[in-house]
Design a protein around this motif. Sequence first.
Motif, short mmCIF file in Angstrom:
data_model
loop_
_atom_site.label_atom_id
_atom_site.label_comp_id
_atom_site.label_asym_id
_atom_site.label_seq_id
_atom_site.Cartn_x
_atom_site.Cartn_y
_atom_site.Cartn_z
N ARG A 159 -9.36 11.70 -79.88
CA ARG A 159 -9.84 10.89 -78.76
C ARG A 159 -11.27 11.27 -78.37
O ARG A 159 -12.07 10.42 -77.98
N LEU A 160 -11.61 12.55 -78.51
CA LEU A 160 -12.95 12.99 -78.18
C LEU A 160 -13.99 12.49 -79.18
O LEU A 160 -15.19 12.51 -78.90
N HIS A 161 -13.53 12.01 -80.32
CA HIS A 161 -14.42 11.38 -81.29
C HIS A 161 -14.50 9.86 -81.08
O HIS A 161 -15.03 9.15 -81.93
N GLU A 162 -13.95 9.38 -79.94
CA GLU A 162 -13.96 7.96 -79.59
C GLU A 162 -13.26 7.08 -80.62
O GLU A 162 -13.63 5.92 -80.84
N ILE A 163 -12.25 7.62 -81.28
CA ILE A 163 -11.49 6.85 -82.25
C ILE A 163 -10.48 5.99 -81.50
O ILE A 163 -9.89 6.41 -80.52
N GLY A 211 -7.26 3.93 -80.18
CA GLY A 211 -5.88 4.36 -80.02
C GLY A 211 -5.00 3.95 -81.19
O GLY A 211 -4.09 4.68 -81.58
N GLU A 212 -5.27 2.77 -81.76
CA GLU A 212 -4.49 2.31 -82.90
C GLU A 212 -4.65 3.24 -84.10
O GLU A 212 -3.68 3.61 -84.76
N ARG A 213 -5.89 3.62 -84.38
CA ARG A 213 -6.14 4.52 -85.50
C ARG A 213 -5.60 5.92 -85.22
O ARG A 213 -5.09 6.59 -86.13
N VAL A 214 -5.67 6.38 -83.97
CA VAL A 214 -5.10 7.67 -83.61
C VAL A 214 -3.60 7.69 -83.91
O VAL A 214 -3.06 8.65 -84.48
N ALA A 260 -13.00 11.15 -88.36
CA ALA A 260 -14.13 10.46 -87.73
C ALA A 260 -15.23 10.16 -88.73
O ALA A 260 -15.88 9.11 -88.67
N ALA A 261 -15.45 11.07 -89.68
CA ALA A 261 -16.52 10.89 -90.66
C ALA A 261 -16.24 9.72 -91.60
O ALA A 261 -17.16 9.15 -92.19
#
Length: 208
Positions: free
Chosen positions: A16-20, A22-25, A58-59
Amino acid sequence: MTLDKDYRQDLLVALRLHEISGERVGEVLAEVEAHVDETGEDPVEAFGTPREYARQVAAQLDPDTGKPSAVWTLGAALLVGALTLLGVTLLADGIGAVGEVSYTMRDLVTTLVVLVLAGGGVLAIFRAYASGMRRAGMIGIGVTALLLITATEVLGDLLLDDRTALLVVPRWFAIAAGAVLLLGSAGMLVRAIRRGRVVHPVSRSNGT
């Protein structure tokens, strides 16, 4: 073997801190859970620490796959902060005023600078955590932001005119404008919450 709750929670926070999105999380968590269930392998050995794996995920993402750009994230955070700060200020000033509401050069300049410093400080702390910075470094960022905000207020009192009104608005306008800005801020927050809601693939396939 089932996924350790602490690892799952730490991974969720790091993602979440990588602004990903919610669906992908939800997808990432499901992938890790499935791997651990099937192989019994320790998640740290298979994927690394939660922070390390979150950086890898995230990368691999771009704005089209669930991770907004840093510019968009910073702009959105500052906009929400600006709407909230200005909305609360206008609403409180309007409610407390007897007649018109006036603002000086000091009011305008210090409000703008404090907004930028506060928003930048919060974002910097989140970025530092996501990148694996030690707690002392994050505390240093927070302390630096607070010192700069304090300095802004002190310098504003010393250097800027706090008597001559540069902007004068009717009491009703301040109240109405404050309410509108707060509604706008709330709308952006609701949208961000919906986007960031973690959805497990199984729940999504069941239509829940």
